[in-house]
Design a protein around this motif. Structure first.
Motif, short mmCIF file in Angstrom:
data_model
loop_
_atom_site.label_atom_id
_atom_site.label_comp_id
_atom_site.label_asym_id
_atom_site.label_seq_id
_atom_site.Cartn_x
_atom_site.Cartn_y
_atom_site.Cartn_z
N ASN A 73 0.83 -1.21 0.00
CA ASN A 73 0.00 0.00 0.00
C ASN A 73 0.86 1.26 0.00
N LEU B 29 -0.94 4.38 -1.63
CA LEU B 29 -2.28 4.35 -1.06
C LEU B 29 -2.20 4.65 0.44
N ARG C 270 -0.03 7.81 -8.52
CA ARG C 270 -0.65 6.51 -8.82
C ARG C 270 -1.09 6.44 -10.28
N SER C 271 -1.64 7.56 -10.78
CA SER C 271 -2.15 7.51 -12.16
C SER C 271 -1.02 7.53 -13.18
N PHE D 77 -1.47 -0.99 -11.37
CA PHE D 77 -1.92 -1.94 -10.33
C PHE D 77 -2.51 -3.20 -10.93
N PHE E 166 -4.52 -6.63 -9.33
CA PHE E 166 -5.08 -7.15 -8.08
C PHE E 166 -5.36 -8.65 -8.20
N THR F 214 -8.02 -10.17 -7.28
CA THR F 214 -9.38 -10.44 -7.77
C THR F 214 -9.68 -9.61 -9.02
N ASN G 263 -10.36 -6.94 -10.18
CA ASN G 263 -10.96 -5.61 -9.97
C ASN G 263 -11.24 -4.85 -11.26
N PHE H 16 -9.71 3.15 -19.17
CA PHE H 16 -10.08 3.95 -17.98
C PHE H 16 -8.92 4.75 -17.38
N PRO H 17 -7.74 4.15 -17.16
CA PRO H 17 -6.66 4.93 -16.54
C PRO H 17 -6.22 6.12 -17.38
N ARG I 82 -4.58 -3.04 -18.51
CA ARG I 82 -4.99 -1.79 -17.87
C ARG I 82 -3.82 -1.18 -17.10
N LYS J 217 -16.04 -1.51 -3.92
CA LYS J 217 -14.79 -2.08 -4.43
C LYS J 217 -14.37 -1.40 -5.73
N THR K 168 -11.03 0.59 -6.49
CA THR K 168 -10.15 0.31 -7.64
C THR K 168 -9.87 1.59 -8.41
N ARG L 228 -9.98 4.64 -7.39
CA ARG L 228 -9.09 5.52 -6.61
C ARG L 228 -7.65 4.99 -6.68
N ALA L 229 -7.51 3.66 -6.57
CA ALA L 229 -6.17 3.07 -6.57
C ALA L 229 -5.46 3.33 -7.89
N ILE L 230 -6.19 3.26 -8.99
CA ILE L 230 -5.52 3.45 -10.28
C ILE L 230 -5.44 4.93 -10.66
N GLY L 231 -5.72 5.79 -9.70
CA GLY L 231 -5.42 7.21 -9.90
C GLY L 231 -6.58 8.09 -10.31
N THR L 232 -7.82 7.62 -10.10
CA THR L 232 -8.97 8.48 -10.42
C THR L 232 -9.13 9.51 -9.30
N PRO M 213 -9.42 3.93 -0.24
CA PRO M 213 -9.14 2.92 -1.27
C PRO M 213 -8.63 1.61 -0.67
N ILE M 214 -7.87 1.70 0.43
CA ILE M 214 -7.34 0.47 1.04
C ILE M 214 -8.48 -0.39 1.57
N LEU N 156 -10.66 -1.78 -1.32
CA LEU N 156 -10.08 -2.90 -2.07
C LEU N 156 -10.25 -4.21 -1.30
#
Lengths: 240, 381
Positions: free
Chosen positions: A52, A57, A84-85, A90, A92, A94, A96, A109-110, A159, B284, B288, B290-294, B374-375, B378
């Protein structure tokens, strides 16, 4: 070789109902550009906390963390979001993926998150290139629900790559896959790594750590750090 | 993010459909209530439109119609001869309820309006008349009927009818002016002043002088001059007409607005609830993103857009259903004519309400979505 991730004396302390729990206890970590690093360790060892932090994060309670030369420990939330962007991809356990979006939209999306103004056609081109690289050029208009676990993870890898990040952070990427899909995904990750993208992966599966530098964590510190060299994996067959 | 919101909306069809039906019902109710209020107000404005640009010279307080006002005709003649008054376009007038007339179902009373023949326009303004619009050259019992009065007495042009031994001959029928809430013009029987005085037992008396000021005088100046010259008399002007409208509608408007506020609140809660569920389900996904930078701002837009899509679709269907619903309600209440257009004011009001519902009901869920770590998200299963 240029250092991409540099964590110095990283501490992370959680307050659990008045009890102070140290997830990381002065951990030091360095990952150089182009490396493939596997982080292993038992549950509760601090792997996820470390991931994290490297994934911007979370911030350390003490210590300094530098990502691509920039100190992230003091950054604001929006600055961390930007890192992060732009610098991190990332993956995961599962997958995601966003269920309402097609494979193409998920991978695209990114690109919405970065400031570079890409035209729609350029975005499409980049997305298609990434999907072809992971062998899913023929599944672009499918919804994630229609794909197998291995295919979904390949979409997640596309992605993660679409923004051309400095490194990929993979949290047990093969944890939900069968052995054949696991092998395919690992081959793909090694392929991506050989193309120049640094990979940092958390895993429980020893089989997936071939040809990677293994960092073993226990009780919030790095217990061992060694290179595992096996036979060179078969180059990833590019299809689609 | 609008395209993502739309795809999310399409992916949750049944929930979206339920929400849309709810919003549609609310918009429909708000629209119908708004049209009722609009019709009531325009009805009153139509009836009181005759006052625009004129003055009603009265006694015993200001009111419209001036049925309680009574004055000697000589005072009327005096006023008519004043330099501020355009004698060609002004007239003495008697307003009195039609004696011996029984009004069915508690409807508005039919009103005798006696005017100097040839000066009918002082009262009816530009209202179109089927048949004769002037009593000049007609018999002494000639009447120009208001649309509602003609309907109630079931008469057409050329008919004669009798009330309380007084016979009337219909020479003209006016078009409907007050849409839905007829007060005076639609319920009036316009006749010559002497005949009105005779059947109302008020010889030599009038209720008012309807004054059209001379071109060089403003309504306000004439009003001030008359107040100075006749302190015991009053004038009823356009300002007073607006007051009459406000007084008549005050209670109804308060009630109707309360109804609208309640429907509005229900609608807001409905969408908010759906959006809360949506945020919960999407925890979730939000993690995700937020984690990928949104950015947080984009997540907020996503939720608000989804809420706006739901309210807009519900709103548009609701707006389209307002005219048939209103007409159907009117049919049950005995209306014979149908109108399938929505007044622009009502349309704008309802559209604004839909926009406000969509935006504000998405705000709280959007705020909650932004607070998701985000943590934690996820890890959420």
């Amino acid at each position: 070789m240029k250092t991409l991730v540099n964590g110095i004396e990283l501490w992370k302390t959680y307050d659990l109902g008045g009890v102070q729990v140290n997830a990381l206890r002065g951990l030091n970590i360095t990952v150089d550009k182009g490396e493939f690093v596997s982080i292993m360790g038992p549950s509760g060892s601090g792997k996820s906390t470390l991931m994290n932090m490297i994934g911007c994060l979370d911030s350390p309670t003490e210590g300094d963390l530098f990502i691509d030369g920039k100190k992230t420990s003091d950054m604001s939330e929006s600055e961390l979001t930007k890192i992060r962007s732009e610098k991190i991809g990332f993956i995961f356990q599962t997958f995601n993926l966003l269920p309402a979006l097609t494979v193409r939209d998920n991978v695209e999306f990114p690109l919405r998150n970065i400031n570079k103004k890409l035209s729609k056609s350029s975005r499409r081109k980049v997305v298609e290139e990434c999907l072809k690289m992971v062998g899913l050029g023929h599944r672009m208009d499918h919804l994630p629900g229609k794909l197998s676990g291995g295919e979904r993870q390949r979409v997640a890898i596309a992605r993660a790559l679409v923004n051309r990040p400095k490194f990929i952070l993979a949290d047990e990427p093969t944890g939900n896959l069968d052995s054949e899909a696991t092998e395919n995904i690992m081959e793909l990750l090694h392929h991506v790594n050989r193309e120049g993208t640094t990979v940092i992966m958390v895993t429980h599966d020893k089989e997936t750590t071939k040809n990677t530098r293994i960092l073993r964590i226990r009780d919030g510190v790095i217990e061992s750090n060694r290179m595992r060299t096996d036979s060179i994996p078969i180059p990833y067959p590019v299809t689609g | 993010m609008l395209d993502v919101a739309f795809k999310d909306f399409k992916a949750k069809k049944s929930r979206a459909a339920m929400c849309i039906v709810g919003v549609m019902a609310c918009v429909l109710l708000i629209g119908v209530v708004n049209i009722v209020m609009y019709e009531m107000e325009s009805g009153l404005k139509g009836d009181l439109g005759t006052v625009n640009g004129k003055l009603y010279f009265e006694q015993n307080g200001t009111a419209y119609p001036p049925v309680r006002s009574i004055m000697n005709e000589d005072i009327g003649n005096e006023v008519m001869n004043r330099s501020e008054v355009d004698a060609e376009k002004s007239t003495k007038a008697l307003f009195a309820p039609l004696q011996g007339d029984s009004v069915p179902n508690g409807g508005n009373p039919r009103m005798v309006v006696g005017l100097t023949p040839g000066k009918e326009r002082a009262f009816i303004g530009n209202v179109e008349v089927d048949g004769k619009s002037s009593l000049v050259g007609e018999g002494e019992n000639a009447v120009i009927m208001g649309s509602e009065a003609a309907k109630d007495f079931n008469v057409t042009l050329g008919d004669t009818f009798t009330v309380n031994d007084n016979e009337f001959e219909v020479v003209g029928i006016m078009e409907k002016v007050g849409s839905g809430w007829p007060l005076t013009i639609d319920n009036s029987l316009i006749m010559s002043l002497p005949y009105a005085q005779s059947i109302s037992d008020r010889p030599d008396f009038i209720s008012t002088v309807i004054i059209e000021p001379n071109a060089e005088y403003s309504v306000q100046t004439v009003e001030n001059n008359l107040q100075d010259a006749y302190p015991k008399y009053v004038t009823y002007s356009e300002k007073d007409a607006q007051k009459t409208i406000d007084e008549n509608l005050k209670g109804v408007m308060v009630f109707m607005n309360m109804v609208i506020a309640m429907i509005f609140a229900v609608s807001m809660v409905l969408i908010m609830n759906v959006m809360m569920m949506s945020v919960k389900e999407k925890t979730k996904e939000i993690g995700t993103m937020r984690a990928i930078g949104t950015r947080k701002r984009s997540i907020m837009s996503l939720i608000i857009y989804e809420s706006l899509i739901l309210s807009s679709i519900g709103g548009i269907i609701g707006i389209l259903l307002i005219p048939p619903t209103y007409n159907l309600l009117g049919m049950f209440m005995g209306a014979t004519s149908f109108n399938f257009t929505i007044p622009t004011t009502v349309l704008v009001q309802v559209a604004l309400i839909v926009l406000v519902i969509g935006t504000f009901s998405g705000l709280l869920p959007a705020y909650l979505a932004n607070r998701i770590s985000p943590i934690e998200a996820l890890r959420y299963e």
